[in-house]
Design a protein around this motif. Structure first.
Motif, PDB file in Angstrom:
ATOM      1  N   PRO A   1       0.824  -1.206   0.000  1.00  0.00           N
ATOM      2  CA  PRO A   1       0.000   0.000   0.000  1.00  0.00           C
ATOM      3  C   PRO A   1       0.858   1.257   0.000  1.00  0.00           C
ATOM      4  O   PRO A   1       2.049   1.172   0.292  1.00  0.00           O
ATOM      5  CB  PRO A   1      -0.766  -0.142   1.319  1.00  0.00           C
ATOM      6  CG  PRO A   1       0.210  -0.829   2.221  1.00  0.00           C
ATOM      7  CD  PRO A   1       0.945  -1.805   1.344  1.00  0.00           C
ATOM      8  N   PRO A   2       0.325   2.406  -0.275  1.00  0.00           N
ATOM      9  CA  PRO A   2       1.111   3.636  -0.220  1.00  0.00           C
ATOM     10  C   PRO A   2       1.461   4.046   1.205  1.00  0.00           C
ATOM     11  O   PRO A   2       2.528   4.626   1.429  1.00  0.00           O
ATOM     12  CB  PRO A   2       0.220   4.689  -0.898  1.00  0.00           C
ATOM     13  CG  PRO A   2      -1.142   4.108  -0.876  1.00  0.00           C
ATOM     14  CD  PRO A   2      -1.001   2.619  -0.857  1.00  0.00           C
ATOM     15  N   ASP A   3       0.591   3.749   2.131  1.00  0.00           N
ATOM     16  CA  ASP A   3       0.818   4.093   3.542  1.00  0.00           C
ATOM     17  C   ASP A   3       0.393   2.922   4.416  1.00  0.00           C
ATOM     18  O   ASP A   3      -0.586   2.230   4.105  1.00  0.00           O
ATOM     19  CB  ASP A   3       0.021   5.341   3.930  1.00  0.00           C
ATOM     20  CG  ASP A   3       0.477   6.569   3.183  1.00  0.00           C
ATOM     21  OD1 ASP A   3      -0.177   6.952   2.197  1.00  0.00           O
ATOM     22  OD2 ASP A   3       1.519   7.136   3.583  1.00  0.00           O
ATOM     23  N   LEU A   4       1.103   2.757   5.521  1.00  0.00           N
ATOM     24  CA  LEU A   4       0.823   1.654   6.432  1.00  0.00           C
ATOM     25  C   LEU A   4       1.179   2.086   7.847  1.00  0.00           C
ATOM     26  O   LEU A   4       2.277   2.592   8.077  1.00  0.00           O
ATOM     27  CB  LEU A   4       1.647   0.442   6.006  1.00  0.00           C
ATOM     28  CG  LEU A   4       1.391  -0.910   6.650  1.00  0.00           C
ATOM     29  CD1 LEU A   4      -0.049  -1.340   6.461  1.00  0.00           C
ATOM     30  CD2 LEU A   4       2.344  -1.944   6.047  1.00  0.00           C
ATOM     31  N   ILE A   5       0.241   1.882   8.765  1.00  0.00           N
ATOM     32  CA  ILE A   5       0.500   2.167  10.178  1.00  0.00           C
ATOM     33  C   ILE A   5       0.321   0.876  10.950  1.00  0.00           C
ATOM     34  O   ILE A   5      -0.697   0.190  10.810  1.00  0.00           O
ATOM     35  CB  ILE A   5      -0.453   3.245  10.726  1.00  0.00           C
ATOM     36  CG1 ILE A   5      -0.291   4.540   9.930  1.00  0.00           C
ATOM     37  CG2 ILE A   5      -0.191   3.492  12.206  1.00  0.00           C
ATOM     38  CD1 ILE A   5      -1.272   5.636  10.328  1.00  0.00           C
ATOM     39  N   LEU A   6       1.314   0.521  11.759  1.00  0.00           N
ATOM     40  CA  LEU A   6       1.307  -0.727  12.511  1.00  0.00           C
ATOM     41  C   LEU A   6       1.607  -0.463  13.977  1.00  0.00           C
ATOM     42  O   LEU A   6       2.328   0.491  14.312  1.00  0.00           O
ATOM     43  CB  LEU A   6       2.392  -1.677  11.986  1.00  0.00           C
ATOM     44  CG  LEU A   6       2.344  -2.135  10.542  1.00  0.00           C
ATOM     45  CD1 LEU A   6       3.601  -2.944  10.224  1.00  0.00           C
ATOM     46  CD2 LEU A   6       1.105  -2.968  10.287  1.00  0.00           C
ATOM     47  N   GLN A   7       1.128  -1.341  14.803  1.00  0.00           N
ATOM     48  CA  GLN A   7       1.573  -1.363  16.192  1.00  0.00           C
ATOM     49  C   GLN A   7       2.862  -2.179  16.254  1.00  0.00           C
ATOM     50  O   GLN A   7       3.045  -3.146  15.498  1.00  0.00           O
ATOM     51  CB  GLN A   7       0.522  -1.996  17.096  1.00  0.00           C
ATOM     52  CG  GLN A   7      -0.696  -1.141  17.380  1.00  0.00           C
ATOM     53  CD  GLN A   7      -0.335   0.108  18.177  1.00  0.00           C
ATOM     54  OE1 GLN A   7      -0.807   1.200  17.869  1.00  0.00           O
ATOM     55  NE2 GLN A   7       0.474  -0.062  19.205  1.00  0.00           N
TER      56      GLN A   7
ATOM     57  N   SER B   1       7.444  -6.072  13.830  1.00  0.00           N
ATOM     58  CA  SER B   1       7.924  -4.728  13.499  1.00  0.00           C
ATOM     59  C   SER B   1       8.345  -3.942  14.740  1.00  0.00           C
ATOM     60  O   SER B   1       7.799  -4.120  15.835  1.00  0.00           O
ATOM     61  CB  SER B   1       6.866  -3.960  12.713  1.00  0.00           C
ATOM     62  OG  SER B   1       5.678  -3.870  13.451  1.00  0.00           O
ATOM     63  N   GLN B   2       9.324  -3.076  14.540  1.00  0.00           N
ATOM     64  CA  GLN B   2       9.858  -2.207  15.581  1.00  0.00           C
ATOM     65  C   GLN B   2       9.748  -0.756  15.125  1.00  0.00           C
ATOM     66  O   GLN B   2       9.651  -0.487  13.919  1.00  0.00           O
ATOM     67  CB  GLN B   2      11.315  -2.574  15.874  1.00  0.00           C
ATOM     68  CG  GLN B   2      11.501  -4.008  16.326  1.00  0.00           C
ATOM     69  CD  GLN B   2      12.948  -4.395  16.504  1.00  0.00           C
ATOM     70  OE1 GLN B   2      13.863  -3.624  16.233  1.00  0.00           O
ATOM     71  NE2 GLN B   2      13.164  -5.630  16.971  1.00  0.00           N
TER      72      GLN B   2
ATOM     73  N   ARG C   1       5.061   4.143   2.684  1.00  0.00           N
ATOM     74  CA  ARG C   1       5.449   4.861   3.912  1.00  0.00           C
ATOM     75  C   ARG C   1       4.921   4.080   5.096  1.00  0.00           C
ATOM     76  O   ARG C   1       3.721   3.911   5.255  1.00  0.00           O
ATOM     77  CB  ARG C   1       4.897   6.279   3.909  1.00  0.00           C
ATOM     78  CG  ARG C   1       5.343   7.110   5.117  1.00  0.00           C
ATOM     79  CD  ARG C   1       4.869   8.546   4.982  1.00  0.00           C
ATOM     80  NE  ARG C   1       5.437   9.184   3.802  1.00  0.00           N
ATOM     81  CZ  ARG C   1       6.629   9.758   3.753  1.00  0.00           C
ATOM     82  NH1 ARG C   1       7.400   9.804   4.839  1.00  0.00           N
ATOM     83  NH2 ARG C   1       7.060  10.315   2.646  1.00  0.00           N
ATOM     84  N   LEU C   2       5.836   3.588   5.928  1.00  0.00           N
ATOM     85  CA  LEU C   2       5.492   2.769   7.093  1.00  0.00           C
ATOM     86  C   LEU C   2       5.731   3.545   8.375  1.00  0.00           C
ATOM     87  O   LEU C   2       6.791   4.140   8.566  1.00  0.00           O
ATOM     88  CB  LEU C   2       6.337   1.485   7.106  1.00  0.00           C
ATOM     89  CG  LEU C   2       6.209   0.594   8.342  1.00  0.00           C
ATOM     90  CD1 LEU C   2       4.807   0.025   8.434  1.00  0.00           C
ATOM     91  CD2 LEU C   2       7.234  -0.531   8.298  1.00  0.00           C
ATOM     92  N   LYS C   3       4.754   3.506   9.240  1.00  0.00           N
ATOM     93  CA  LYS C   3       4.910   4.080  10.574  1.00  0.00           C
ATOM     94  C   LYS C   3       4.587   2.995  11.593  1.00  0.00           C
ATOM     95  O   LYS C   3       3.515   2.403  11.550  1.00  0.00           O
ATOM     96  CB  LYS C   3       3.994   5.279  10.763  1.00  0.00           C
ATOM     97  CG  LYS C   3       4.227   6.006  12.083  1.00  0.00           C
ATOM     98  CD  LYS C   3       3.520   7.346  12.111  1.00  0.00           C
ATOM     99  CE  LYS C   3       3.890   8.119  13.359  1.00  0.00           C
ATOM    100  NZ  LYS C   3       3.274   9.465  13.388  1.00  0.00           N
ATOM    101  N   VAL C   4       5.522   2.721  12.475  1.00  0.00           N
ATOM    102  CA  VAL C   4       5.338   1.728  13.519  1.00  0.00           C
ATOM    103  C   VAL C   4       5.187   2.453  14.847  1.00  0.00           C
ATOM    104  O   VAL C   4       6.076   3.207  15.257  1.00  0.00           O
ATOM    105  CB  VAL C   4       6.509   0.738  13.578  1.00  0.00           C
ATOM    106  CG1 VAL C   4       6.257  -0.301  14.665  1.00  0.00           C
ATOM    107  CG2 VAL C   4       6.713   0.063  12.230  1.00  0.00           C
ATOM    108  N   LEU C   5       4.058   2.208  15.496  1.00  0.00           N
ATOM    109  CA  LEU C   5       3.750   2.888  16.758  1.00  0.00           C
ATOM    110  C   LEU C   5       4.162   2.049  17.954  1.00  0.00           C
ATOM    111  O   LEU C   5       3.975   0.826  17.953  1.00  0.00           O
ATOM    112  CB  LEU C   5       2.247   3.181  16.832  1.00  0.00           C
ATOM    113  CG  LEU C   5       1.670   3.983  15.666  1.00  0.00           C
ATOM    114  CD1 LEU C   5       0.156   4.094  15.810  1.00  0.00           C
ATOM    115  CD2 LEU C   5       2.316   5.349  15.600  1.00  0.00           C
ATOM    116  N   ALA C   6       4.743   2.700  18.939  1.00  0.00           N
ATOM    117  CA  ALA C   6       5.182   1.993  20.154  1.00  0.00           C
ATOM    118  C   ALA C   6       3.996   1.603  21.033  1.00  0.00           C
ATOM    119  O   ALA C   6       2.942   2.253  20.958  1.00  0.00           O
ATOM    120  CB  ALA C   6       6.130   2.888  20.944  1.00  0.00           C
TER     121      ALA C   6
END
Lengths: 112, 109
Positions: B8-14, B77-78, B104-109
């Motif tokens: 995908p173009p953007d991805l947000i993960l825990q 993921s980290q 664009r990947l963003k991994v949330l703490a």
């Protein structure tokens, strides 16, 4: 570390002035590349070189020229900078074995 | 020329989640690489993988050249995995690499 150095790393200039970016490599790779990176476009190829004095155009070559007078240096010149050339410029080399690309740290150019 | 599409173009993960990034290309390729661009702008080589499967720690990649796609897997993921992931391909008979527009990947703490 593929031994690639870009200079300058940051530059601010005015519209209409000439600008030259330098890419220097220490490992005698034959193929060298200049890319620009802009939001929404990823990396786009400007010019590349396949040997001393051998260069060819990429996708977005208008307004840019390149020169390679020796193996280790690949110069990118903006003859008359425009605001649309504000970007981050990356140099890359391609290894002779696998053909893998390695990038320099990038040069951020702002044209006011 | 070759077209490269990433999804995908953007991805947000825990943190701790797994993900799969995809790269589709429109023609035969001789070269294919995955890069990670970190928040400081550095382009880091992940895999050179014109065909087959490779693994490096929590990351692995598979390219099915006959079907014109490559997948990048990120497991557990980290936050340091955050950034933009690019696929780049080089076509047959050319030394030009064409890049996709990235995930664009963003991994949330």
């Amino acid at each position: 570390d593929a031994g690639i150095t870009q200079s300058p790393r940051h530059k601010v200039t005015e519209t209409g002035t000439p600008v030259t970016l330098r890419c220097h490599q220490t490992e005698n790779h034959r193929y060298m590349y200049w890319y620009r990176q802009d939001p929404g476009h990823g990396l786009r190829l400007i010019h590349y070189s396949y040997g001393v004095k051998d260069t060819d155009k990429g996708e977005v070559s208008d307004g840019y020229s390149v020169s390679r007078s020796k193996t280790e240096d690949f110069l990118l010149t903006l003859e008359s900078a425009t605001s649309s050339q504000t970007s981050v410029y990356f140099c890359a080399i391609q290894t002779g074995g696998t053909g893998e690309l390695f990038f320099g740290e990038g040069s951020r150019l702002t044209v006011l | 020329g070759i077209q490269v599409e990433q999804s995908p173009p953007d991805l947000i993960l825990q943190e701790g989640a797994n993900s799969t990034l995809r790269c589709n290309f429109s023609d035969s390729v001789n070269n294919l690489q995955w890069f990670h661009q970190n928040p400081w702008g550095q382009l880091i080589n992940l895999f050179y993988i014109p065909s087959g499967t490779k693994q490096n720690g929590r990351l692995s990649a598979t390219t099915v050249a006959t079907e014109r796609y490559s997948l990048l897997y990120i497991s557990s993921s980290q936050t340091t995995d955050s950034g933009v992931y690019f696929c780049a391909v080089g076509g047959t008979g050319t030394y030009k690499y064409i890049f996709g527009t990235g995930t664009r990947l963003k991994v949330l703490a």
